[in-house]
Structures are given as C-alpha cells and as structure tokens.
Design a protein around this motif. Structure first.
Motif, PDB file in Angstrom:
ATOM      1  N   GLU A   1       0.828  -1.210   0.000  1.00 54.07           N
ATOM      2  CA  GLU A   1       0.000   0.000   0.000  1.00 54.07           C
ATOM      3  C   GLU A   1       0.863   1.263   0.000  1.00 54.07           C
ATOM      4  O   GLU A   1       2.041   1.236   0.368  1.00 54.07           O
ATOM      5  CB  GLU A   1      -0.916   0.012   1.232  1.00 54.07           C
ATOM      6  CG  GLU A   1      -1.960  -1.089   1.221  1.00 54.07           C
ATOM      7  CD  GLU A   1      -2.842  -1.052   2.453  1.00 54.07           C
ATOM      8  OE1 GLU A   1      -3.949  -1.651   2.403  1.00 54.07           O
ATOM      9  OE2 GLU A   1      -2.446  -0.437   3.476  1.00 54.07           O
ATOM     10  N   ARG A   2       0.225   2.371  -0.417  1.00 50.11           N
ATOM     11  CA  ARG A   2       0.882   3.674  -0.410  1.00 50.11           C
ATOM     12  C   ARG A   2      -0.046   4.697   0.225  1.00 50.11           C
ATOM     13  O   ARG A   2      -1.266   4.614   0.076  1.00 50.11           O
ATOM     14  CB  ARG A   2       1.242   4.108  -1.828  1.00 50.11           C
ATOM     15  CG  ARG A   2       2.376   3.304  -2.429  1.00 50.11           C
ATOM     16  CD  ARG A   2       2.645   3.705  -3.845  1.00 50.11           C
ATOM     17  NE  ARG A   2       1.713   3.068  -4.785  1.00 50.11           N
ATOM     18  CZ  ARG A   2       1.978   2.854  -6.061  1.00 50.11           C
ATOM     19  NH1 ARG A   2       3.137   3.221  -6.553  1.00 50.11           N
ATOM     20  NH2 ARG A   2       1.099   2.284  -6.854  1.00 50.11           N
ATOM     21  N   VAL A   3       0.532   5.649   0.933  1.00 51.87           N
ATOM     22  CA  VAL A   3      -0.237   6.721   1.570  1.00 51.87           C
ATOM     23  C   VAL A   3       0.086   8.022   0.836  1.00 51.87           C
ATOM     24  O   VAL A   3       1.245   8.454   0.816  1.00 51.87           O
ATOM     25  CB  VAL A   3       0.102   6.844   3.065  1.00 51.87           C
ATOM     26  CG1 VAL A   3      -0.774   7.910   3.718  1.00 51.87           C
ATOM     27  CG2 VAL A   3      -0.083   5.507   3.765  1.00 51.87           C
ATOM     28  N   VAL A   4      -0.942   8.622   0.232  1.00 51.39           N
ATOM     29  CA  VAL A   4      -0.741   9.775  -0.646  1.00 51.39           C
ATOM     30  C   VAL A   4      -1.539  10.972  -0.128  1.00 51.39           C
ATOM     31  O   VAL A   4      -2.746  10.844   0.118  1.00 51.39           O
ATOM     32  CB  VAL A   4      -1.200   9.447  -2.084  1.00 51.39           C
ATOM     33  CG1 VAL A   4      -0.948  10.633  -3.007  1.00 51.39           C
ATOM     34  CG2 VAL A   4      -0.485   8.211  -2.601  1.00 51.39           C
ATOM     35  N   PRO A   5      -0.917  12.141   0.040  1.00 49.13           N
ATOM     36  CA  PRO A   5      -1.691  13.339   0.383  1.00 49.13           C
ATOM     37  C   PRO A   5      -2.705  13.635  -0.715  1.00 49.13           C
ATOM     38  O   PRO A   5      -2.392  13.556  -1.909  1.00 49.13           O
ATOM     39  CB  PRO A   5      -0.630  14.440   0.475  1.00 49.13           C
ATOM     40  CG  PRO A   5       0.669  13.725   0.645  1.00 49.13           C
ATOM     41  CD  PRO A   5       0.516  12.427  -0.065  1.00 49.13           C
ATOM     42  N   VAL A   6      -3.926  13.983  -0.330  1.00 51.35           N
ATOM     43  CA  VAL A   6      -4.967  14.225  -1.327  1.00 51.35           C
ATOM     44  C   VAL A   6      -4.567  15.349  -2.271  1.00 51.35           C
ATOM     45  O   VAL A   6      -4.864  15.300  -3.470  1.00 51.35           O
ATOM     46  CB  VAL A   6      -6.308  14.513  -0.627  1.00 51.35           C
ATOM     47  CG1 VAL A   6      -7.354  15.002  -1.622  1.00 51.35           C
ATOM     48  CG2 VAL A   6      -6.802  13.258   0.086  1.00 51.35           C
ATOM     49  N   ALA A   7      -3.887  16.364  -1.774  1.00 53.81           N
ATOM     50  CA  ALA A   7      -3.479  17.477  -2.639  1.00 53.81           C
ATOM     51  C   ALA A   7      -2.543  17.030  -3.753  1.00 53.81           C
ATOM     52  O   ALA A   7      -2.428  17.702  -4.781  1.00 53.81           O
ATOM     53  CB  ALA A   7      -2.815  18.581  -1.811  1.00 53.81           C
ATOM     54  N   ALA A   8      -1.861  15.893  -3.556  1.00 52.28           N
ATOM     55  CA  ALA A   8      -0.936  15.392  -4.576  1.00 52.28           C
ATOM     56  C   ALA A   8      -1.618  14.502  -5.597  1.00 52.28           C
ATOM     57  O   ALA A   8      -0.996  14.129  -6.600  1.00 52.28           O
ATOM     58  CB  ALA A   8       0.212  14.628  -3.910  1.00 52.28           C
ATOM     59  N   LEU A   9      -2.871  14.146  -5.389  1.00 52.50           N
ATOM     60  CA  LEU A   9      -3.554  13.244  -6.330  1.00 52.50           C
ATOM     61  C   LEU A   9      -3.610  13.783  -7.758  1.00 52.50           C
ATOM     62  O   LEU A   9      -3.461  13.009  -8.707  1.00 52.50           O
ATOM     63  CB  LEU A   9      -4.968  12.939  -5.832  1.00 52.50           C
ATOM     64  CG  LEU A   9      -5.056  11.991  -4.629  1.00 52.50           C
ATOM     65  CD1 LEU A   9      -6.489  11.899  -4.127  1.00 52.50           C
ATOM     66  CD2 LEU A   9      -4.523  10.603  -4.979  1.00 52.50           C
ATOM     67  N   PRO A  10      -3.845  15.110  -7.973  1.00 49.21           N
ATOM     68  CA  PRO A  10      -3.855  15.588  -9.361  1.00 49.21           C
ATOM     69  C   PRO A  10      -2.539  15.366 -10.100  1.00 49.21           C
ATOM     70  O   PRO A  10      -2.518  15.419 -11.332  1.00 49.21           O
ATOM     71  CB  PRO A  10      -4.164  17.083  -9.205  1.00 49.21           C
ATOM     72  CG  PRO A  10      -4.956  17.171  -7.940  1.00 49.21           C
ATOM     73  CD  PRO A  10      -4.310  16.150  -7.039  1.00 49.21           C
ATOM     74  N   ALA A  11      -1.452  15.116  -9.360  1.00 46.53           N
ATOM     75  CA  ALA A  11      -0.173  14.830 -10.013  1.00 46.53           C
ATOM     76  C   ALA A  11      -0.058  13.380 -10.437  1.00 46.53           C
ATOM     77  O   ALA A  11       0.975  12.972 -10.970  1.00 46.53           O
ATOM     78  CB  ALA A  11       0.985  15.189  -9.074  1.00 46.53           C
ATOM     79  N   THR A  12      -1.120  12.584 -10.197  1.00 43.16           N
ATOM     80  CA  THR A  12      -1.163  11.197 -10.660  1.00 43.16           C
ATOM     81  C   THR A  12      -2.241  11.074 -11.731  1.00 43.16           C
ATOM     82  O   THR A  12      -2.989  12.015 -12.010  1.00 43.16           O
ATOM     83  CB  THR A  12      -1.492  10.244  -9.499  1.00 43.16           C
ATOM     84  OG1 THR A  12      -2.876  10.401  -9.141  1.00 43.16           O
ATOM     85  CG2 THR A  12      -0.634  10.538  -8.281  1.00 43.16           C
ATOM     86  N   GLU A  13      -2.355   9.887 -12.297  1.00 47.64           N
ATOM     87  CA  GLU A  13      -3.379   9.663 -13.325  1.00 47.64           C
ATOM     88  C   GLU A  13      -4.727   9.283 -12.722  1.00 47.64           C
ATOM     89  O   GLU A  13      -5.729   9.193 -13.438  1.00 47.64           O
ATOM     90  CB  GLU A  13      -2.917   8.547 -14.272  1.00 47.64           C
ATOM     91  CG  GLU A  13      -2.959   7.135 -13.684  1.00 47.64           C
ATOM     92  CD  GLU A  13      -1.774   6.802 -12.791  1.00 47.64           C
ATOM     93  OE1 GLU A  13      -1.685   5.649 -12.329  1.00 47.64           O
ATOM     94  OE2 GLU A  13      -0.930   7.710 -12.555  1.00 47.64           O
ATOM     95  N   LEU A  14      -4.795   9.096 -11.402  1.00 52.67           N
ATOM     96  CA  LEU A  14      -5.991   8.536 -10.781  1.00 52.67           C
ATOM     97  C   LEU A  14      -7.245   9.397 -10.940  1.00 52.67           C
ATOM     98  O   LEU A  14      -8.312   8.871 -11.291  1.00 52.67           O
ATOM     99  CB  LEU A  14      -5.719   8.263  -9.295  1.00 52.67           C
ATOM    100  CG  LEU A  14      -4.598   7.263  -9.014  1.00 52.67           C
ATOM    101  CD1 LEU A  14      -4.370   7.110  -7.520  1.00 52.67           C
ATOM    102  CD2 LEU A  14      -4.907   5.916  -9.642  1.00 52.67           C
ATOM    103  N   PRO A  15      -7.212  10.719 -10.688  1.00 51.27           N
ATOM    104  CA  PRO A  15      -8.460  11.483 -10.779  1.00 51.27           C
ATOM    105  C   PRO A  15      -9.070  11.545 -12.169  1.00 51.27           C
ATOM    106  O   PRO A  15     -10.236  11.926 -12.309  1.00 51.27           O
ATOM    107  CB  PRO A  15      -8.040  12.890 -10.303  1.00 51.27           C
ATOM    108  CG  PRO A  15      -6.803  12.689  -9.516  1.00 51.27           C
ATOM    109  CD  PRO A  15      -6.108  11.543 -10.182  1.00 51.27           C
ATOM    110  N   SER A  16      -8.323  11.162 -13.187  1.00 55.90           N
ATOM    111  CA  SER A  16      -8.880  11.201 -14.542  1.00 55.90           C
ATOM    112  C   SER A  16      -9.924  10.114 -14.768  1.00 55.90           C
ATOM    113  O   SER A  16     -10.673  10.161 -15.747  1.00 55.90           O
ATOM    114  CB  SER A  16      -7.761  11.054 -15.580  1.00 55.90           C
ATOM    115  OG  SER A  16      -7.096   9.804 -15.429  1.00 55.90           O
TER     116      SER A  16
END
Length: 502
Positions: free
Chosen positions: A329-344
C-alpha cells in the motif's frame, strides 16, 4: 520573450540571476502561466465572495458592478476549476492579465497590500514551476514520502496567495520550499527543561542531560530568534519539508512541526503555548474517536510538544502517516492526487468521494468536524491503487460538538474552548468547506467532474440531516480574499458556492 512586469517579478528575477542564473530563462517563460493561475483564483473570489464593494453580479456572475460604478467582467466562473483558465478580465474597458495590477486598479481598502501579496504569489509560482524536472515523475517508493509533497507545485488550489512567501528570499525558497526538493537541517537548540512547557512525552534522543533539544527551522533561527547562547546548537536534524513548509519529515522518523513566523498563503502561523500544553489531550481524544471508525480512518498521534513559553520557539512531533500503510500500500496526500493519473477516472474519483464522505460524515455524527483539506487528508491506496482507508494529520483546527459527542458516549472533556462548538452551521462549514469545496473539488478540477464524483457517492451513504444539507444547500467555502482584505477581523469568514448536486 517574457519579462518581469511587477516589482515582485523583477525582484525574484534579480535574485535568481545572482543565486541560480540557469533558471532565469525558465522563470521568465513561466510568468504568463503563473499570472493566469493566480488570476483564476482571484476571479473565483471576486465572483463568489461577499465583498462589500461589489454592488451587483449578473446571473452567470461573469459581470460585476462595483460600488464606484465601474464594471468588471470575465469568463463565466467555475468555482471548482483549478489551473489557469482565466487569462484576462476587463475593468471598464481595460484588460488586465496580471492579478496584482488588477487588484491595484480596483482601488479598494487594503487592496495595495493584497496586490503586493498577489504579485509575490505569481512570481513565486513561476519560480516553483521553473525548477521542476520536465520528465514525468515516478511513484515514490520506500521512505521517500516527501516526494509526494513536492509535487504540489502550485500550492493551494483556490487561494490567490497560493504561493505567496513574503519574507523568503529566492535563495531561501530554493533551500526550504518542498517543491524544490531540498534537505533542510533543523538546528537543535538546547533549552533548560525547567524553562520549558512540555505536552506529551519528549523523546530521549532529543534530550541532553537537563536540557531539551528543540528543533528550530533555519529561517526562524536567522530572522526571528536571537543567536544561540554560549553553547550554541547541539547538532542538526536533517529533514524534508512537507506541503506546509514548516512541517518536515525526518527520514525514517516522525514529522516535526516547527515554529516559522513567516506569512505563508494568508497568515503568520506560530505554535501557540496552548497548542503545546493541550497537544496530548487533543491527540488522545482523536484516538478515542477513531476507535469508532472500524479502521476507515486513522489519525496521526502527537508524540510530544515543547515550547519555552513563546510562540517563536516551539516544536511538535507527530507520527508519520506512512506507518498506516500495509504491505503493497501507499499513503498519498490528497493534494498530490492531481499529479497522478488517478483522478482522470470518473469511477475512481467517485469511489474516493464515497470513502471520504463516509468517514467525514460518520465523524461529524460523532461530534468531530475535520479540517479535511488536501494537505491534512491522505488516502491509503492498495496495490491496484484503489482507495481503501484515510489518514488525517494535524488536529489543531478541528471543531468538536460536546453535545453530539455525549450522545454517542464520547468523552470530550478537557478540550480547548476554541475548538468546542455545538453550532451546526460552524460544524458543517468546517467539514464541507474543507473536504467537499476543498479536497474533493481540488482533486476533481471542475464543477462537472465534482458533480460526477459526488452524485453516485451520496446515493450510497446512509441518510441523515448532515447528508441532506450537503445535497440540498449551497456549499460553504472560506472567503479567502475577503479575509485578506479584512485585516481587523480575526478568524474565518465564509461564502457559499453553487452546489453541483442541486
């Protein structure tokens, strides 16, 4: 070729030429985009906040009549859009593409000081963007959690002062700001134990006989504190800065929240004496509450806190959110999510919204309203990057309803008076303003994407008055520009945004 146009831009360009000349061309190339990003945030504020000198707004809020008779017009605003879609607005026939110049031209009370902050925000944002690697970053591995924090290059997604760092030179921004990826050496200042107030347990490794070793940010040491006494510093503690800049992650160890008396985004944030003395009580309360959450959400504990009795010299130690990750597992700050492909992915975003709202509303029913913006809230992703749990850090700004807590048998005694309230409006503002209008909106990036995430999520939540308010009423949001233009009014001020579910 783009050139600096404001005093702040010229100042940054001059300092950059002296300290990092290779970055000057990239800095100047980033200036137009940085101005647009700040102008987009400012336009959101102008069109939605209860500013006393805005007399009337058109039905789509694209035109504003000012109290002096002038008209201000621009694109139809999307209060949940991020980025820089507003490239210019028109003030009585004059186009403005620079937020600092626009604020100065508005000629409103306290506008000159705010214009200076906006100019600094745009210049610092251009600097932050200029110092990024052009290639797509890989997912951080191991104990390199700080790499998530440095990806939030543009700062707060909706605050016009998203990157304002007045008081920091260019060299200091490069040396201390998380998006530049530095390693910061915190000074360890010895203070006699009898001269300190301590909350929780101060660790043995930060003690030296009868003295406590207080981590001090180097900016604070240089600009605020007196030079160390005869013995000087007792060593340094290398750490990586996180999004808040004054909180740093010790590799393999805790997070250290330092006193840093500089204006960041909107206010000067010291560590108050009550925050230190009450840290243990507040942390213990948080642990009691999350025991009711069936593992859905975890809160990082405050391990210890210390101050010499002044807000200028204090520190808090918190456990790292990474300790809540299991194998794979990974723990990611929500503010950093737009820097990933996930919110797309609309499906992923809807599942994340369901998880966040489930946890937030369940805690609200228990009497706890989190300040769940993208900096405080982190999401645990499994091996397939599905959101499975949440982690929350920094309890300092939560609100607690003693009446709600009592109904569920939760002991809320001993908490600071400033966080206690049974006002349902204040409780919902705290949670909905930070989580929905903040973290979820910033991740979605537009009103349409936020609606598409919320609609399927709320259908799967248990009914209740808080959920009904979330679905039927305008969404609260902090009036960030009004607060900067009201220096004599303490505390938060609020506005409402159109609810994408209505």
């Amino acid at each position: 070729m783009h050139r600096p146009r404001t005093p702040a831009e010229a100042e940054v360009a001059e300092e950059l030429a002296a300290s990092r000349p290779s970055l000057v061309p990239r800095f100047t190339a980033e200036l137009p985009g940085a101005r647009a990003a700040v102008l987009t945030r400012l336009w959101r504020s102008l069109t939605y906040e209860p500013l006393p000198w805005v007399e009337r707004r058109g039905p789509d809020r694209a035109a504003l009549r000012l109290a002096d008779g002038r008209w201000l017009s621009g694109p139809v605003p999307d209060p949940y859009a991020t980025g820089g879609y507003v490239t210019a607005v028109d003030l009585d026939g004059v186009a403005h593409d620079d937020p600092a110049g626009l604020m100065a031209a508005l000629r409103v009370p306290h506008g000159a000081a705010f214009a200076r902050e906006l100019g600094h925000s745009a210049a610092s944002l251009a600097l932050s963007r200029a110092n990024q690697e052009p290639s797509a970053p890989e997912w951080p591995q191991g104990d390199r959690e700080w790499e998530w924090e440095r990806r939030v290059v543009d700062g707060h997604p909706f605050h016009p002062n998203c990157r304002s760092r007045l008081g920091f030179s260019v060299a200091e921004q490069l040396a201390y700001a998380p998006e530049h990826g530095p390693l910061v050496e915190l000074g360890l200042l010895p203070v006699r134990a009898e001269e300190c107030l301590v909350g929780g347990d101060w660790p043995d490794e930060l003690r030296d006989g009868d003295r406590l070793l207080v981590p001090v940010h180097p900016w604070q040491a240089a600009h605020v504190l007196k030079p160390p006494g005869e013995g000087g510093l007792a060593g340094v503690l290398p750490a990586r800065p996180l999004m808040s800049l004054r909180t740093l992650a010790v590799p393999g160890g805790p997070h250290v929240k330092t006193a840093l008396s500089a204006r960041l985004t909107s206010s000067v944030r010291d560590i108050s004496v009550p925050s230190v003395t009450g840290a243990g009580v507040l942390s213990a309360f948080g642990q009691r509450v999350v025991e009711r959450m069936d593992g859905l959400l975890h809160i990082t504990r405050t391990l210890g806190a210390v101050t010499d009795g002044s807000p200028e010299l204090a520190a808090l130690l918190r456990e790292s959110p990474q300790g809540f990750a299991r194998a794979g597992e990974r723990v990611v700050p929500v503010a950093a999510l737009p820097a990933t492909e996930l919110p797309s992915s609309p499906a992923w975003l809807a599942e994340f919204a369901r998880l966040a709202l489930t946890a937030g509303l369940r805690l609200l029913e228990l009497g706890v309203a989190l300040e769940a913006h993208g900096q405080n809230l982190l999401v645990v992703l499994d091996a397939e990057n599905a959101p499975v749990r949440l982690v929350y850090r920094d309890l300092a700004d939560i609100r607690v309803s003693p009446a709600r807590a009592a109904r569920h048998g939760v002991d809320a005694s001993g908490l600071p008076d400033r966080i206690r309230t049974d006002d349902v409006t204040a409780l919902r503002r705290k949670l909905f303003g930070s989580l929905v209008a903040g973290a979820l909106a910033g991740t979605a990036g537009s009103a349409a994407a936020l609606r598409d995430a919320l609609a399927p999520a709320v259908r799967r939540l248990p009914p209740g008055p808080d959920l009904a308010a979330l679905c039927q009423e305008p969404l609260p949001a902090k009036a960030l520009t009004l607060m900067r233009l009201s220096p004599g009014i303490p505390g938060d001020q609020w506005t409402t945004l159109r609810n994408p579910l209505v």
